[in-house]
Design a protein around this motif. Structure first.
Motif, mmCIF file in Angstrom:
data_model
loop_
_atom_site.group_PDB
_atom_site.id
_atom_site.type_symbol
_atom_site.label_atom_id
_atom_site.label_comp_id
_atom_site.label_asym_id
_atom_site.label_seq_id
_atom_site.Cartn_x
_atom_site.Cartn_y
_atom_site.Cartn_z
ATOM 1 N N LEU A 4 55.456 76.765 -50.718
ATOM 2 C CA LEU A 4 56.908 76.936 -50.813
ATOM 3 C C LEU A 4 57.306 78.117 -49.948
ATOM 4 O O LEU A 4 56.857 79.242 -50.179
ATOM 5 C CB LEU A 4 57.345 77.184 -52.256
ATOM 6 N N TYR A 5 58.146 77.866 -48.950
ATOM 7 C CA TYR A 5 58.703 78.923 -48.115
ATOM 8 C C TYR A 5 60.170 79.078 -48.465
ATOM 9 O O TYR A 5 60.926 78.099 -48.472
ATOM 10 C CB TYR A 5 58.550 78.580 -46.637
ATOM 11 N N THR A 6 60.589 80.306 -48.757
ATOM 12 C CA THR A 6 61.974 80.511 -49.167
ATOM 13 C C THR A 6 62.397 81.957 -48.969
ATOM 14 O O THR A 6 61.555 82.866 -48.897
ATOM 15 C CB THR A 6 62.176 80.125 -50.648
ATOM 16 N N ASN A 7 63.705 82.175 -48.888
ATOM 17 C CA ASN A 7 64.269 83.524 -48.942
ATOM 18 C C ASN A 7 65.246 83.634 -50.117
ATOM 19 O O ASN A 7 65.989 84.616 -50.220
ATOM 20 C CB ASN A 7 64.983 83.871 -47.631
ATOM 21 N N MET A 8 65.226 82.646 -51.005
ATOM 22 C CA MET A 8 66.156 82.590 -52.127
ATOM 23 C C MET A 8 65.488 83.088 -53.409
ATOM 24 O O MET A 8 64.434 82.585 -53.808
ATOM 25 C CB MET A 8 66.659 81.159 -52.322
ATOM 26 N N ALA A 9 66.126 84.068 -54.049
ATOM 27 C CA ALA A 9 65.569 84.651 -55.267
ATOM 28 C C ALA A 9 65.412 83.608 -56.373
ATOM 29 O O ALA A 9 64.442 83.645 -57.136
ATOM 30 C CB ALA A 9 66.451 85.797 -55.746
ATOM 31 N N SER A 10 66.332 82.680 -56.469
ATOM 32 C CA SER A 10 66.258 81.656 -57.521
ATOM 33 C C SER A 10 65.024 80.789 -57.356
ATOM 34 O O SER A 10 64.368 80.417 -58.343
ATOM 35 C CB SER A 10 67.524 80.783 -57.509
ATOM 36 N N SER A 11 64.665 80.467 -56.110
ATOM 37 C CA SER A 11 63.469 79.662 -55.856
ATOM 38 C C SER A 11 62.202 80.468 -56.130
ATOM 39 O O SER A 11 61.217 79.939 -56.657
ATOM 40 C CB SER A 11 63.468 79.153 -54.411
ATOM 41 N N VAL A 12 62.222 81.752 -55.782
ATOM 42 C CA VAL A 12 61.097 82.634 -56.092
ATOM 43 C C VAL A 12 60.891 82.707 -57.597
ATOM 44 O O VAL A 12 59.770 82.583 -58.096
ATOM 45 C CB VAL A 12 61.341 84.044 -55.507
ATOM 46 N N ASP A 13 61.970 82.905 -58.334
ATOM 47 C CA ASP A 13 61.882 83.023 -59.790
ATOM 48 C C ASP A 13 61.330 81.750 -60.418
ATOM 49 O O ASP A 13 60.511 81.805 -61.347
ATOM 50 C CB ASP A 13 63.263 83.338 -60.381
ATOM 51 N N ALA A 14 61.770 80.599 -59.919
ATOM 52 C CA ALA A 14 61.287 79.323 -60.455
ATOM 53 C C ALA A 14 59.797 79.151 -60.172
ATOM 54 O O ALA A 14 59.034 78.687 -61.039
ATOM 55 C CB ALA A 14 62.085 78.168 -59.852
ATOM 56 N N TRP A 15 59.364 79.523 -58.971
ATOM 57 C CA TRP A 15 57.942 79.415 -58.623
ATOM 58 C C TRP A 15 57.111 80.332 -59.504
ATOM 59 O O TRP A 15 56.068 79.932 -60.026
ATOM 60 C CB TRP A 15 57.740 79.764 -57.147
ATOM 61 N N LEU A 16 57.561 81.553 -59.691
ATOM 62 C CA LEU A 16 56.819 82.515 -60.504
ATOM 63 C C LEU A 16 56.743 82.069 -61.961
ATOM 64 O O LEU A 16 55.704 82.245 -62.611
ATOM 65 C CB LEU A 16 57.470 83.894 -60.408
ATOM 66 N N THR A 17 57.814 81.484 -62.481
ATOM 67 C CA THR A 17 57.803 80.989 -63.859
ATOM 68 C C THR A 17 56.743 79.911 -64.034
ATOM 69 O O THR A 17 55.980 79.915 -65.008
ATOM 70 C CB THR A 17 59.188 80.431 -64.239
ATOM 71 N N ALA A 18 56.665 78.993 -63.075
ATOM 72 C CA ALA A 18 55.664 77.925 -63.141
ATOM 73 C C ALA A 18 54.252 78.491 -63.009
ATOM 74 O O ALA A 18 53.331 78.070 -63.726
ATOM 75 C CB ALA A 18 55.930 76.895 -62.041
ATOM 76 N N ILE A 19 54.070 79.450 -62.114
ATOM 77 C CA ILE A 19 52.746 80.028 -61.893
ATOM 78 C C ILE A 19 52.293 80.835 -63.105
ATOM 79 O O ILE A 19 51.102 80.849 -63.448
ATOM 80 C CB ILE A 19 52.746 80.894 -60.623
#
Length: 212
Positions: A4-19
């Motif tokens: 996942l490549y992103t500069n969006m905090a919402s996408s980062v937060d979603a990835w971290l929650t899953a991880i």
């Protein structure tokens, strides 16, 4: 790898929650980490800053273009802080300092080059990620840095999106750091200096890239 490549905090937060859900169920709470900088050289008046942060757990990789983040990710701060997870990378002292300038603090970070080196590779005084990954994971990794010179490394702070080759380069760095440390950790009860480390071919690992 699933990238996942992103500069969006919402996408980062979603990835971290899953991880985090993955890490809760994992005996070894290991996270591969790497940081790319905004410039090749810094100074006291103009120090290096974090351009890209890569995290890897298993074959899931986050390539976070933090230099162009749409807003601050508080979850990233919480994820890195404390002793819940072991973060593993190469040449981590500078990464630690650069992340600190972004108010991102890591307590439990391991520098793989301080833990293990390939005893069969006597031609290099200092072994980099590609050398150790080639010895432990697959000889394929000897070529993982090919095609990336000063020009390419000066582009990490460029406006998004980064070129696909840059994203995959960054993702492989994080994956290799994760997988090398994971295997060393598994063998902790044996000997870090053993050359008889089982290898797995990377031929079967595909690369799925998602840009958000």
């Amino acid at each position: 790898m699933k990238v996942l490549y992103t500069n969006m905090a919402s996408s980062v937060d979603a990835w971290l929650t899953a991880i985090e859900s993955t890490l809760v169920a994992s005996e070894r709470k290991i996270v591969g980490i790497d940081v790319k900088y905004d410039k090749l050289r810094g100074s006291s008046s103009n120090p290096k800053k974090a351009a890209v942060i890569q995290l890897c757990v298993g074959t899931d990789v986050l390539v976070y273009h933090i230099f162009h983040a749409d807003e601050k990710s508080e979850k990233m701060y919480d994820f890195l802080y404390g002793w819940r997870y072991t973060f593993a990378g190469f040449y981590t002292a500078e990464d630690w300092n650069v992340l600190g300038r972004s108010k991102l603090y890591i307590h439990n970070i391991k520098d793989i080059q301080m833990i293990w080196r390939d005893p069969d590779n006597t031609s290099k005084r200092t072994q980099g990620l590609k050398d150790v990954a080639a010895a432990i994971i697959d000889p394929f990794y000897l070529k993982m840095k090919d095609g990336f010179g000063r020009k390419e490394h000066s582009m990490w702070a460029n406006a998004p999106p980064l070129p696909p080759d840059h994203i995959l380069y960054a993702a492989r760095d994080a994956y290799a750091s994760y997988e090398v440390y994971r295997r060393l950790d598994v063998l902790r009860g044996a000997s870090f200096l053993s050359t008889n480390i089982p290898r797995i071919s990377v031929a079967g690992i595909g690369e799925e890239l998602k840009v958000v």
